[in-house]
Design an enzyme around this catalytic site. Structure first.
Site, PDB file in Angstrom:
ATOM      1  N   SER A  76       0.852  -1.188   0.000  1.00 55.47           N
ATOM      2  CA  SER A  76       0.000   0.000   0.000  1.00 55.47           C
ATOM      3  C   SER A  76       0.888   1.238   0.000  1.00 55.47           C
ATOM      4  O   SER A  76       1.676   1.430  -0.909  1.00 55.47           O
ATOM      5  CB  SER A  76      -0.956  -0.033   1.200  1.00 55.47           C
ATOM      6  OG  SER A  76      -1.844   1.070   1.173  1.00 55.47           O
ATOM      7  N   ASP A 132      -4.244  -5.026   6.059  1.00 51.87           N
ATOM      8  CA  ASP A 132      -4.618  -5.872   4.928  1.00 51.87           C
ATOM      9  C   ASP A 132      -3.495  -6.868   4.642  1.00 51.87           C
ATOM     10  O   ASP A 132      -2.324  -6.508   4.630  1.00 51.87           O
ATOM     11  CB  ASP A 132      -4.885  -4.998   3.700  1.00 51.87           C
ATOM     12  CG  ASP A 132      -5.582  -5.741   2.581  1.00 51.87           C
ATOM     13  OD1 ASP A 132      -6.177  -6.807   2.842  1.00 51.87           O
ATOM     14  OD2 ASP A 132      -5.548  -5.246   1.439  1.00 51.87           O
ATOM     15  N   HIS A 152      -2.689  -1.269  -3.220  1.00 52.77           N
ATOM     16  CA  HIS A 152      -3.832  -0.380  -3.028  1.00 52.77           C
ATOM     17  C   HIS A 152      -3.657   0.830  -3.938  1.00 52.77           C
ATOM     18  O   HIS A 152      -2.828   1.700  -3.678  1.00 52.77           O
ATOM     19  CB  HIS A 152      -3.918   0.083  -1.572  1.00 52.77           C
ATOM     20  CG  HIS A 152      -4.173  -1.026  -0.602  1.00 52.77           C
ATOM     21  ND1 HIS A 152      -3.994  -0.873   0.756  1.00 52.77           N
ATOM     22  CD2 HIS A 152      -4.613  -2.301  -0.776  1.00 52.77           C
ATOM     23  CE1 HIS A 152      -4.304  -2.004   1.368  1.00 52.77           C
ATOM     24  NE2 HIS A 152      -4.677  -2.889   0.451  1.00 52.77           N
TER      25      HIS A 152
END
Length: 425
Positions: free
Chosen positions: A241, A365, A269
């Site tokens: 991310s 995540d 992401h």
């Protein structure tokens, strides 16, 4: 042509209290500038250091305003964001710059260039003023990025010391140093080309946060590590991310032998258009085919597959083949694409032959999916705190006790090459 608000003077608080994060907002739209400024002022730990219309205003005011973070629009009159960026970084040591742009291919390409020049992160901006006003997700993401990226900078007021020991986030310095490997040439203040090497100001940015990170890493208990799987890895899965694009570029450049042996599947992401550009950058960095995953395409060794923005990417067994499955369902862990769906789906295809790497990023995540990979006999490698821009996702995996190794970014590729050759267990 200048500011919509006066430059705010630095505040002095009682010793021991945290100073509010000072944020400079630079956007040629008075409506967007005012809206973002109001959002910042509504946060108890933030304040608007300055609200400015052009990149030229930002460069001239940055030393006086003394911001911790700059939210910098790309398209502005007089001096645009990409031109202002290196001047801002040269004037203000340790400055965090978040590039804000609409979702066009041109702006996505500029955002990637900005990352290579020292920007800390980017955020996609809604297309219209009306969309911005209603964009709760944009507001949430922007406030989170400001807060998490600046976490390591926060310190008690009036104390000129390194960040506090309870700061759990990684140094932004890796963003700067990874830019050295990007092969994107920089220019000096006079516009003359120079070697792709960090600006002296950026080297200074590297040194202090690294020492603070090293001190924190030494004071932390060593993580509990699991043994690597006895299975020879058959697929490489990667989740990332914040700070991920730079980390991914560094990683894939060093794992050519791994890519030749197996498929590589990545969830970063990132919104649509941006993932298209990222796939192109990954292909150049790796010297191997890389593209956004296509629904029902067969997964092959020698290829890199990137989850497209706005879709979850999974894998599934179809006869003797593994195929990509794209999912337009709800966000997972507030993200779409999310890492967990990819990790969880890999178990049904490769069982204990799945090896996953969790790189820099906010949130957790990848932790749940990683837990399932380990339960199925696979292995997890996490990026360490010192080399992460934000040690959220890898930190969550480490704290869950599911990792077989926690490594600096530069050591992950050599480890993967050994593991996939069967001699790194």
């Amino acid at each position: 042509m200048g500011m919509s608000t006066a430059v705010a003077s630095p505040v002095a608080l009682d010793s021991g209290k945290l100073e509010p994060l000072r944020v400079m907002v630079v956007d040629d739209s008075v409506v967007i500038r005012g809206l973002i400024s109001r959002w910042i002022e509504a946060e108890p730990d933030m304040m608007v250091a300055a609200s400015l219309r052009t990149g030229r205003d930002a460069v001239s005011q940055v030393e006086r305003a003394d911001p911790d973070v700059v939210v910098l629009d790309i398209e502005m009159p007089e001096l645009d964001g990409i031109s202002a960026l290196p001047q801002l970084l040269a004037k203000k040591r340790n400055l965090i710059v978040i590039m804000a742009s609409t979702l066009t291919r041109r702006n996505a390409e500029i955002s990637f260039k900005a990352l290579s020049l020292g920007a800390s992160d980017y955020i996609p901006k809604p297309e219209s003023t009306r969309e911005v006003a209603a964009a709760d997700i944009f507001r949430h993401d922007l406030m989170q990025k400001i807060r998490h990226l600046a976490a390591k900078r926060r310190r008690p007021a009036t104390v000129a010391s390194p960040p506090p020991d309870h700061d759990d986030y990684g140094s932004n310095a890796s963003t700067i140093m990874n830019a050295v490997d990007s092969n994107i040439s920089e220019r000096d203040a006079g516009g003359k080309p120079r070697r792709t090497f960090p600006h002296p100001a950026l080297v200074q940015r590297e040194q202090q946060p690294r020492s603070a990170q090293a001190a924190r890493a030494m004071s932390r208990p060593q993580p509990t590590l699991r043994s690597f799987s006895a299975h020879l890895p058959r697929a490489l899965l990667i989740g990332s991310s914040t700070g991920g694009p730079q980390a991914l570029m560094t990683l894939v450049a060093g794992i050519g032998p791994v890519i030749d042996r197996c498929p590589v599947l990545i969830t970063q992401h990132m919104p649509p258009t941006f993932t298209t550009i990222l796939a192109e950058h990954l292909a150049r960095a790796a010297g191997r085919p890389a593209h956004e995953g296509v629904d029902q395409e067969i997964v092959k060794q020698g290829h890199i597959y990137l989850a497209p923005g706005g879709r979850h990417m999974r894998v599934a067994r179809k006869g003797a083949d593994a195929v990509i499955v794209l999912d337009n369902g709800p966000a997972v862990n507030f993200c779409k694409p999310a890492v967990d769906p990819l990790f969880m789906s890999a178990i049904d295809v490769w069982q204990g032959g799945a090896l996953a790497v969790i790189l820099t990023g906010m949130g957790s995540d990848g932790m749940r999916g990683g837990t399932q990979i380990v339960a199925a006999g696979g292995s997890i490698i996490a990026q360490d705190e010192a080399s992460s821009v934000v040690w959220g996702m890898p930190g969550a995996a480490v704290q869950a006790g599911i990792c077989a190794a926690v490594l600096p970014l530069q050591q992950i590729a050599p480890k993967l090459v050994r593991l996939f050759a069967g001699d790194g267990l």
